[in-house]
Design an enzyme around this catalytic site. Structure first.
Site, short mmCIF file in Angstrom:
data_model
loop_
_atom_site.label_atom_id
_atom_site.label_comp_id
_atom_site.label_asym_id
_atom_site.label_seq_id
_atom_site.Cartn_x
_atom_site.Cartn_y
_atom_site.Cartn_z
N ARG A 1 5.13 2.75 26.58
CA ARG A 1 4.02 2.61 27.53
C ARG A 1 4.50 2.54 28.97
O ARG A 1 3.80 2.98 29.88
CB ARG A 1 3.20 1.37 27.18
CG ARG A 1 2.40 1.62 25.92
CD ARG A 1 1.46 0.50 25.62
NE ARG A 1 0.54 0.91 24.59
CZ ARG A 1 -0.15 0.08 23.83
NH1 ARG A 1 -0.02 -1.22 23.97
NH2 ARG A 1 -0.98 0.55 22.92
N LYS B 1 -12.55 3.60 6.78
CA LYS B 1 -13.95 3.28 6.53
C LYS B 1 -14.90 4.25 7.19
O LYS B 1 -14.74 4.61 8.35
CB LYS B 1 -14.25 1.89 7.09
CG LYS B 1 -13.64 0.79 6.27
CD LYS B 1 -14.06 -0.53 6.84
CE LYS B 1 -13.66 -1.67 5.92
NZ LYS B 1 -13.90 -2.96 6.54
N GLY C 1 -5.31 5.17 16.77
CA GLY C 1 -3.98 4.56 16.70
C GLY C 1 -3.19 4.98 15.47
O GLY C 1 -2.02 5.38 15.57
N GLY D 1 -8.90 2.56 20.52
CA GLY D 1 -10.32 2.21 20.65
C GLY D 1 -11.01 3.04 21.71
O GLY D 1 -12.15 3.48 21.53
P1 ADP Z 1 -7.29 5.58 13.27
O1 ADP Z 1 -6.53 4.34 13.71
O2 ADP Z 1 -6.49 6.83 13.47
O3 ADP Z 1 -8.67 5.64 13.89
P2 ADP Z 1 -8.26 4.30 10.87
O4 ADP Z 1 -7.89 2.98 11.44
O5 ADP Z 1 -9.69 4.62 10.75
O6 ADP Z 1 -7.50 5.48 11.67
O7 ADP Z 1 -7.67 4.42 9.38
C1 ADP Z 1 -6.32 4.32 9.08
C2 ADP Z 1 -6.09 3.68 7.74
O8 ADP Z 1 -6.81 4.30 6.70
C3 ADP Z 1 -4.65 3.76 7.33
O9 ADP Z 1 -4.09 2.46 7.37
C4 ADP Z 1 -4.68 4.34 5.92
O10 ADP Z 1 -3.79 3.69 5.02
C5 ADP Z 1 -6.12 4.11 5.51
N1 ADP Z 1 -6.52 5.04 4.43
C6 ADP Z 1 -6.53 6.37 4.47
N2 ADP Z 1 -6.92 6.90 3.30
C7 ADP Z 1 -7.18 5.86 2.48
C8 ADP Z 1 -7.61 5.74 1.09
N3 ADP Z 1 -7.86 6.82 0.37
N4 ADP Z 1 -7.77 4.50 0.59
C9 ADP Z 1 -7.51 3.41 1.33
N5 ADP Z 1 -7.10 3.45 2.62
C10 ADP Z 1 -6.92 4.66 3.20
MG MG Z 2 -6.74 2.26 13.09
#
Ligand code: ADP
Ligand code: MG
Length: 397
Positions: free
Chosen positions: A37, A199, A355, A378
């Site tokens: 950073r 989610k 992230g 975020g």
């Molecule tokens: P980002 O930070 O890129 O926005 P998210 O925080 O929404 O992404 O999601 C990331 C998480 O989703 C990871 O920790 C990953 O392990 C989890 N994940 C992805 N696929 C699955 C799955 N099929 N079941 C459970 N967790 C999952």
């Molecule tokens: Mg995330």
């Protein structure tokens, strides 16, 4: 809306107050474990000092919750910054007050000073106007280069702009606006969105906003199982958000109405449990065993998604395709990252936001293969949701 940037102003001889994101990870002994950073802020820092600006930097570090926490002092950051630039960096004991102001007034052209942790004051996160006015008085020009906090209306990101003019974007924010902004406002088509992650509930607003912009949506991550449930498939022990099944059905319907190609996996990698040494098997989506859970997209899906990615002119990616933190379930995410890098090499604009998605791209060693990796988890999500980020809205048009 186009925002003014460092290119539009002259810094020579003036006190330039710049909000940066120096929220670096520290180990138990207070050593910086990753200075990315700080390194990322160097282009803006150099632009200002090389044009004769008198630079005053400010940032938060960790969560001191409005109190002075010596372990969360920015002093180690000042030291690292001085090493990186091979120059002196003056460290102030506070971010406001007469002493910091005295130090600021003695700065010469090209000098650099770092104010102490903004969040030692509770007024920072409350966006207190009096505190914002005091901060603003430190400088004659305000620059925001902290995209990661631009979605928060804090004194140093939003309030301050009411008291110091001009208020402009630094190089990092300029770059975020260029890529994220252009993708959403005037994308080259076909425009494909890849959405995954844990989610569906965290991504509804993103989906709804992107439905007005994209040609194709590729779905991965745990949210696929909520869609599968909506389509009537048995999903075994996979993660399903029961209260979002109806919404998933509605989203599938909306995609049809809007003529968006919305693809769900054809096959998944399922495992007996959520662990590295679980029994795994690749199965079609209509035959997920009752005692297994889907943790990654399967190889057929990877092929199908890769085709879409290679045909796209713009791709926005948010959310990993599987549990990429565990080797056995990382393949889908890495393969998608690879397809995206291949497409980018042929001229596709690729933008990664979020992230964990950014972390997955780094893990695949494909960081330099993407057009743009957003620095704010975020903040980039809110941008993709079509929300106005207060720290950006406050800058001069
Ligand atoms: P980002 O930070 O890129 O926005 P998210 O925080 O929404 O992404 O999601 C990331 C998480 O989703 C990871 O920790 C990953 O392990 C989890 N994940 C992805 N696929 C699955 C799955 N099929 N079941 C459970 N967790 C999952
Ligand atoms: Mg995330």
């Amino acid at each position: 809306m186009e925002k003014k940037s460092l290119s539009d102003i002259s810094c020579k001889g003036r006190r330039v107050l710049m909000r940066v994101d120096f929220n670096v990870p520290l180990d138990d002994n207070g050593n910086i474990t990753n200075d990315k950073r700080i390194v990322e802020a160097l282009p803006s820092i150099r632009t200002i000092t090389e044009s004769g600006g008198r630079l005053i930097l400010m940032s938060h570090l960790g969560r001191p919750k409005g109190k002075v926490v010596p372990e969360l002092s920015l002093a180690p950051v000042a030291k690292r910054l001085a090493e990186l630039l091979d120059t002196q960096v003056v460290m102030a004991d506070d971010c406001i007050g007469t002493e910091a102001m005295q130090q600021a007034l003695t700065l010469q052209d090209g000098d650099i000073m770092l104010l102490e942790n903004l969040r030692f004051h509770p007024e920072e996160e409350k966006n207190d106007p009096e505190f914002a006015r005091e901060l603003a008085s430190m400088g004659e020009i305000y620059v925001n280069d902290a995209f990661g906090t631009a979605h928060r209306a804090h004194a140093s990101t939003e309030g301050i702009c009411h008291f110091v003019q001009p208020s402009v974007a630094g190089r990092l924010i300029e770059k975020e606006l260029k890529y994220l902004g252009q993708a959403l406002d005037a994308p080259e088509r076909p425009f494909v969105a890849i959405l995954g992650g844990a989610k569906i509930s965290g991504k509804i607003d993103v989906l709804e906003n992107l439905f007005n912009k994209v040609d194709t949506v590729l779905i991965g991550g745990a949210m696929i199982f909520t869609f599968f449930r909506a389509q009537g498939y048995a999903v075994g022990k996979s993660l399903v958000e029961d209260d979002k099944v109806e919404l998933a059905a509605h989203l599938l319907q909306t995609a049809r109405e809007k003529n968006i190609t919305m693809l769900l996996p054809e096959d998944v990698v399922a495992a007996s449990e959520f662990s590295a040494d679980a029994r795994t098997s690749t199965v079609g989506v209509d035959s997920i065993p009752d005692d297994m859970m889907g943790l990654d997209i399967g190889p057929q899906t990877v092929d199908r998604y890769s085709q879409e990615i290679l045909n796209a002119k713009t791709v926005v990616w948010n959310g990993p395709m599987g549990v990429f933190e565990i080797e056995a379930f990382a393949h889908g995410t890495i393969a998608v990252a690879q397809a995206l890098a291949d497409a980018t090499a042929k001229g596709t604009i690729s933008i990664v936001g979020g992230g964990d998605s950014a972390a997955a791209v780094m893990k695949a060693g494909l960081e330099s293969g993407m057009t743009h990796i957003s620095t704010g988890g975020g903040a980039s999500l809110e941008f993709l949701e079509g929300k106005v980020l207060p720290g950006i809205a406050a800058l001069n048009d």
